[in-house]
Design a protein around this motif. Sequence first.
Motif, PDB file in Angstrom:
ATOM      1  N   GLY A 140       0.852  -1.188   0.000  1.00  0.00           N
ATOM      2  CA  GLY A 140       0.000   0.000   0.000  1.00  0.00           C
ATOM      3  C   GLY A 140       0.888   1.238   0.000  1.00  0.00           C
ATOM      4  O   GLY A 140       0.399   2.357  -0.058  1.00  0.00           O
ATOM      5  N   SER A 141       2.198   1.018   0.087  1.00  0.00           N
ATOM      6  CA  SER A 141       3.129   2.141   0.264  1.00  0.00           C
ATOM      7  C   SER A 141       3.699   2.663  -1.053  1.00  0.00           C
ATOM      8  O   SER A 141       4.654   3.425  -1.040  1.00  0.00           O
ATOM      9  CB  SER A 141       4.275   1.702   1.178  1.00  0.00           C
ATOM     10  N   PHE A 142       3.094   2.259  -2.178  1.00  0.00           N
ATOM     11  CA  PHE A 142       3.595   2.752  -3.459  1.00  0.00           C
ATOM     12  C   PHE A 142       3.302   4.243  -3.594  1.00  0.00           C
ATOM     13  O   PHE A 142       2.226   4.713  -3.220  1.00  0.00           O
ATOM     14  CB  PHE A 142       2.924   1.981  -4.617  1.00  0.00           C
ATOM     15  N   THR A 143       4.265   4.981  -4.140  1.00  0.00           N
ATOM     16  CA  THR A 143       4.046   6.414  -4.383  1.00  0.00           C
ATOM     17  C   THR A 143       4.895   6.895  -5.554  1.00  0.00           C
ATOM     18  O   THR A 143       5.953   6.306  -5.847  1.00  0.00           O
ATOM     19  CB  THR A 143       4.371   7.254  -3.122  1.00  0.00           C
ATOM     20  N   SER A 144       4.433   7.922  -6.229  1.00  0.00           N
ATOM     21  CA  SER A 144       5.305   8.522  -7.239  1.00  0.00           C
ATOM     22  C   SER A 144       6.245   9.479  -6.501  1.00  0.00           C
ATOM     23  O   SER A 144       5.873  10.035  -5.457  1.00  0.00           O
ATOM     24  CB  SER A 144       4.487   9.230  -8.318  1.00  0.00           C
ATOM     25  N   VAL A 145       7.460   9.627  -7.005  1.00  0.00           N
ATOM     26  CA  VAL A 145       8.472  10.415  -6.293  1.00  0.00           C
ATOM     27  C   VAL A 145       8.907  11.634  -7.114  1.00  0.00           C
ATOM     28  O   VAL A 145       8.926  12.758  -6.612  1.00  0.00           O
ATOM     29  CB  VAL A 145       9.699   9.540  -5.951  1.00  0.00           C
ATOM     30  N   SER A 146       9.235  11.427  -8.376  1.00  0.00           N
ATOM     31  CA  SER A 146       9.815  12.519  -9.164  1.00  0.00           C
ATOM     32  C   SER A 146       9.457  12.346 -10.633  1.00  0.00           C
ATOM     33  O   SER A 146       9.301  11.210 -11.108  1.00  0.00           O
ATOM     34  CB  SER A 146      11.340  12.488  -8.957  1.00  0.00           C
ATOM     35  N   MET A 147       9.282  13.482 -11.329  1.00  0.00           N
ATOM     36  CA  MET A 147       8.992  13.441 -12.770  1.00  0.00           C
ATOM     37  C   MET A 147      10.294  13.438 -13.562  1.00  0.00           C
ATOM     38  O   MET A 147      10.412  12.808 -14.609  1.00  0.00           O
ATOM     39  CB  MET A 147       8.196  14.694 -13.171  1.00  0.00           C
ATOM     40  N   ASP A 148      11.256  14.243 -13.059  1.00  0.00           N
ATOM     41  CA  ASP A 148      12.501  14.386 -13.807  1.00  0.00           C
ATOM     42  C   ASP A 148      13.697  14.282 -12.866  1.00  0.00           C
ATOM     43  O   ASP A 148      13.993  15.248 -12.146  1.00  0.00           O
ATOM     44  CB  ASP A 148      12.477  15.752 -14.515  1.00  0.00           C
ATOM     45  N   PRO A 149      14.348  13.159 -12.748  1.00  0.00           N
ATOM     46  CA  PRO A 149      14.084  11.943 -13.517  1.00  0.00           C
ATOM     47  C   PRO A 149      12.813  11.238 -13.022  1.00  0.00           C
ATOM     48  O   PRO A 149      12.392  11.502 -11.888  1.00  0.00           O
ATOM     49  CB  PRO A 149      15.334  11.086 -13.208  1.00  0.00           C
ATOM     50  N   PRO A 150      12.249  10.325 -13.843  1.00  0.00           N
ATOM     51  CA  PRO A 150      11.017   9.650 -13.425  1.00  0.00           C
ATOM     52  C   PRO A 150      11.296   8.575 -12.370  1.00  0.00           C
ATOM     53  O   PRO A 150      11.901   7.543 -12.659  1.00  0.00           O
ATOM     54  CB  PRO A 150      10.489   9.026 -14.728  1.00  0.00           C
ATOM     55  N   LEU A 151      10.867   8.869 -11.143  1.00  0.00           N
ATOM     56  CA  LEU A 151      11.116   7.937 -10.035  1.00  0.00           C
ATOM     57  C   LEU A 151       9.819   7.615  -9.299  1.00  0.00           C
ATOM     58  O   LEU A 151       8.948   8.478  -9.162  1.00  0.00           O
ATOM     59  CB  LEU A 151      12.091   8.554  -9.028  1.00  0.00           C
TER      60      LEU A 151
END
Length: 386
Positions: free
Chosen positions: A38-49
Amino acid sequence: MPEFNDTTFRAVLGHYPTGVALVTAIGSDGSPVGMIVGSFTSVSMDPPLVAYLPTTGSRIFAKLREAETFCINVLSAQQEVTCRKFASRAEDKWDGVAWELSPGGAPIIEGVLAWIECTTDSITEAGDHYLVVGRVRCLDIHRPATPLLFFQGAYGRFTMSSVIAPSSPELVAATRLAERVRDRVETLSGQLGVVCDILAPIGCDLAYVGVVASVTDTRPEPVLGWRIPLMTPFGEQYIAYAHETAIDRWMDRGGVVEDTERSLLRDQLEAARARGWSMSKLPPSREGSFVEIMREYANGDLTPARERELRRLIEEFRLDYETGDVDEDAHYAPFTLAAPVIGPDGAPVLVVRLIGLPESASGSQIHAWAKELTTCTTELAGILTA
Ligand SMILES: Cc1cc2nc3c(=O)[nH]c(=O)nc-3n(C[C@H](O)[C@H](O)[C@H](O)COP(=O)(O)O)c2cc1C
């Protein structure tokens, strides 16, 4: 402020809802591995993390981290069963699961909303979890549908906060049935000088679809649209005529697990069916809290935690909420008398209840009321099939 310990930490953090993702990879032995997070998250667009946080003790993560490529599979609301299976320690998690390989070679599960293929960018220890940051290599929307959500330890789904009131076709149909029999129920109410209500099965509940009061009724409840959960002890007069699976669900929902108690309840249902009506007795001291519970239930926006609390209270009620035989010469404090209206296929379509009965009544008086009630419900069955 509550004491800060593991329980409060879990309870407070459980108030933050999450989506559910299955992190997959091909293990070093060539077989697929997958971990629910449940701990998935987007982190950064550039770079894509992107990132997720597996517990340091996780056996599955020990296998996942060996793979160069992993894939985040965003689960749909239809995939609760898949989720439960992967979150368990079952050996056969992948049996019957359809999947294909992503371009970089990690499993994409059939039916997921979206998938995000990554290579590991970093793994950092954060307390008793790792923070795994993944570099996104490719991604796609697989199936535009609604996501599986997790909140306070329960699964749910996303609904739009629409300005249009939700319509319930079942409720509308049942209200129409109640309208067809209303005149006759009004006569009964007038004859006996009590309030009558009409209930109909809607999903896992009995809903109030008609309230008839020929007498001045000071009680503010029940109100139309209110619901009673079909769980022991509630709804006996409906369940007594229902099919086996509904009876089992009624007991499961009420937390009745003991075989002896289950067979006792079955005998009770059998007796209610043979008699054609049921009486419930609730001590007056309990009536206020009963109405309170019903109000909360009927308002319909229970959180999972609040629902668990209600369940516990209803289970407690079972002890006071007696049904059973009525002796002619004894005296009772009846709460309700109820009888079903049987439809053409032998299943109950409505339930008529007498409420607001005098606080004390003799057994012979109760039998007289029950006779009027069942005469009425038999006539109603005729009206509905005409
Ligand atoms: C909805 C849900 C979310 C979860 N989220 C996480 C998570 O973010 N991190 C984690 O380590 N385990 C999480 N778990 C637990 C794991 O999916 C799994 O049960 C656990 O890894 C099994 O232990 P094992 O890896 O030692 O076999 C979650 C479980 C569920 C049901």
